[in-house]
Design an enzyme around this catalytic site. Structure first.
Site, PDB file in Angstrom:
ATOM      1  N   HIS A  91      37.339  41.171  77.445  1.00 42.13           N
ATOM      2  CA  HIS A  91      37.151  41.222  75.986  1.00 42.13           C
ATOM      3  C   HIS A  91      38.072  40.192  75.334  1.00 42.13           C
ATOM      4  O   HIS A  91      39.291  40.176  75.567  1.00 42.13           O
ATOM      5  CB  HIS A  91      37.522  42.602  75.442  1.00 42.13           C
ATOM      6  CG  HIS A  91      36.590  43.709  75.855  1.00 42.13           C
ATOM      7  ND1 HIS A  91      35.409  43.517  76.532  1.00 42.13           N
ATOM      8  CD2 HIS A  91      36.683  45.054  75.648  1.00 42.13           C
ATOM      9  CE1 HIS A  91      34.811  44.689  76.730  1.00 42.13           C
ATOM     10  NE2 HIS A  91      35.575  45.631  76.220  1.00 42.13           N
ATOM     11  N   CYS A 139      39.825  49.835  75.492  1.00 46.89           N
ATOM     12  CA  CYS A 139      40.020  48.551  76.209  1.00 46.89           C
ATOM     13  C   CYS A 139      40.407  47.410  75.276  1.00 46.89           C
ATOM     14  O   CYS A 139      41.343  46.643  75.562  1.00 46.89           O
ATOM     15  CB  CYS A 139      38.752  48.206  76.989  1.00 46.89           C
ATOM     16  SG  CYS A 139      37.215  48.619  76.156  1.00 46.89           S
ATOM     17  N   GLN A 193      33.118  41.353  72.990  1.00 46.25           N
ATOM     18  CA  GLN A 193      33.343  42.317  74.073  1.00 46.25           C
ATOM     19  C   GLN A 193      32.268  42.254  75.152  1.00 46.25           C
ATOM     20  O   GLN A 193      31.070  42.199  74.863  1.00 46.25           O
ATOM     21  CB  GLN A 193      33.436  43.727  73.485  1.00 46.25           C
ATOM     22  CG  GLN A 193      34.576  43.848  72.494  1.00 46.25           C
ATOM     23  CD  GLN A 193      34.811  45.242  71.950  1.00 46.25           C
ATOM     24  OE1 GLN A 193      35.294  45.378  70.852  1.00 46.25           O
ATOM     25  NE2 GLN A 193      34.483  46.274  72.706  1.00 46.25           N
ATOM     26  N   GLY A 198      32.118  46.913  79.269  1.00 47.94           N
ATOM     27  CA  GLY A 198      32.773  47.848  78.346  1.00 47.94           C
ATOM     28  C   GLY A 198      31.837  48.952  77.882  1.00 47.94           C
ATOM     29  O   GLY A 198      32.288  49.987  77.382  1.00 47.94           O
ATOM     30  N   ARG A 253      43.091  60.786  72.466  1.00 47.10           N
ATOM     31  CA  ARG A 253      44.066  59.696  72.237  1.00 47.10           C
ATOM     32  C   ARG A 253      44.897  59.893  70.976  1.00 47.10           C
ATOM     33  O   ARG A 253      46.077  59.563  70.954  1.00 47.10           O
ATOM     34  CB  ARG A 253      43.337  58.350  72.132  1.00 47.10           C
ATOM     35  CG  ARG A 253      42.877  57.804  73.451  1.00 47.10           C
ATOM     36  CD  ARG A 253      42.219  56.441  73.243  1.00 47.10           C
ATOM     37  NE  ARG A 253      41.444  56.079  74.411  1.00 47.10           N
ATOM     38  CZ  ARG A 253      40.317  55.381  74.390  1.00 47.10           C
ATOM     39  NH1 ARG A 253      39.829  54.949  73.228  1.00 47.10           N
ATOM     40  NH2 ARG A 253      39.692  55.097  75.505  1.00 47.10           N
TER      41      ARG A 253
END
Ligand code: NAP
Length: 350
Positions: free
Chosen positions: A242, A150, A176, A180, A111
């Protein structure tokens, strides 16, 4: 536009995100699944047997009978959607991109790589131009792009809508959901009647990824947004969705009403607005004092809208509010599909 014209493989199809991908792909107008992969635990077994299906919608019959493939390039596919654990993705995803596949990844491995687009198509579709630079640098005939963590999705859409007022810094506290953590995730004995105030690596991602997503692409590089973020993340015993409580400092002091108007009026950029996974209203604003709630609001926009509520003046910063994202749809499977659609549009194939 023809139906089911692109062949898709799902990497890590037996996991939590993989299952959501299979479910969403069942109804997808462009994509036809040609391969489902897993680890050695699942390879060679029918998907219906290897996968512990946890969605309330039934497993599509076409998926149940597919034999799980090794996670190696070799299938006749145009696109690869990756739901692999990060450490596996780090090694495997470049091999798929080098072999000519367009890889849309959920994993965190690449990422923050400078030549890998981190994209939410209704926030920064222009960052897809990094793919040209990626091809130059890596020499891949395919490509790799990523969607954010997320929880990041809950934060970035509202901040994007507030950028015209000069977002300077924000404090974030997340609550969360269990999904997840993937499957089997957190042991019941640790989470029932409890909250865990630590999710490995999550605070760092939440403090860094929005800066790249909200940054500016110039001369083949993303200049991160000048934005200070402080995040505290908690695992709570909800299943999906979340929730993030934010306090945000803006350069301009605007009223909660003006902020709500700006968020509700936020629209996807024109070039992605007609993609199958786009929603006309990426941010849904609720005015009741006790919304958003995960159970009631996570499916807004088919799980692709972020729901914002409790927008109030903040005595420390400028505004405070609560934002909710469906972590496995907007935060994962739906995000990767949306990215794959946007990348095909960018490449001029749709
Ligand atoms: P998960 O439930 O643990 O699923 C992992 C998947 O990867 C399974 O299909 C598993 O296959 C496969 N796998 C594991 N080791 C492998 C190996 N050595 N080779 C090939 N395949 C292997 O995890 P998840 O929650 O779906 O998350 C998947 C990815 O998405 C992760 O990178 C995660 O950080 C990211 N993500 C998750 C969410 C979320 O809300 N859950 C949100 C955003 C991003 P077997 O079942 O065959 O072992």
């Amino acid at each position: 536009m023809g139906r089911k014209r692109f062949r898709v493989a799902v990497l890590g199809a037996t996991g939590m995100v993989g299952q959501w991908l299979v479910h969403l792909l069942d109804r997808h107008p462009w994509f036809q699944v040609v391969a489902l992969t897993g680890s050695d635990r699942s390879v060679g077994r029918p998907y219906g047997e290897a996968c512990r299906w946890l969605l309330s919608a039934p497993m599509p019959p076409w998926a149940a009978s597919m034999i799980v493939q090794p996670t190696e390039p070799g299938f006749e596919a145009d696109l690869v959607l990756s739901a692999l654990p990060s450490e596996i993705a780090r090694e495997v995803e470049p091999r798929f991109a080098a072999a000519g596949y367009l890889v849309a990844s959920n994993a965190s491995a690449y990422r923050m790589a400078s030549d890998v687009p981190l994209v939410m198509p209704d926030v920064n579709p222009d960052h897809l131009d990094l793919l040209s630079r990626q091809r130059e640098i890596r020499g891949w005939s395919g490509a790799l792009l990523t969607n954010p963590n997320c929880t990041t999705t809950a934060v970035v859409l509202p901040l994007k809508a507030l950028m015209p007022y000069g977002v300077r810094r924000a404090h974030l506290v997340s609550l969360q959901a269990l999904s997840g953590a993937g499957y089997p995730g957190v042991p019941a004995l640790e989470i029932v009647d409890n909250i865990l105030p630590y999710i490995a690596g999550e605070e760092e991602k939440l403090e860094r990824e929005p800066r790249k997503l909200l940054g500016r692409l110039a001369n083949g590089a993303v200049r991160e947004a000048d934005l200070a973020l402080s995040a505290q993340t908690n695992r709570v015993p909800t299943l999906d969705g979340h929730l993030v409580c934010l306090s945000v400092e803006l350069a301009e002091r605007i009223s909660p009403e003006a902020a709500m108007r700006a968020m509700a009026a936020y629209r996807p950029p024109e070039e992605v607005a007609d993609l199958p996974s786009a929603v006309p209203q990426p941010i849904v604003v609720r005015t009741e004092p006790d919304r958003p709630q995960p159970r009631l609001d996570r499916m807004a926009g088919g799980g692709m809208s972020v729901v914002v509520g409790r927008v109030q003046p903040c005595p420390v910063f400028t505004l405070k509010f609560v934002a909710l994202t469906h972590n496995t749809i907007r935060g994962a499977a739906g995000a990767a599909l949306f990215n794959a659609e946007a990348a095909l549009r960018w490449a001029g194939r749709v």
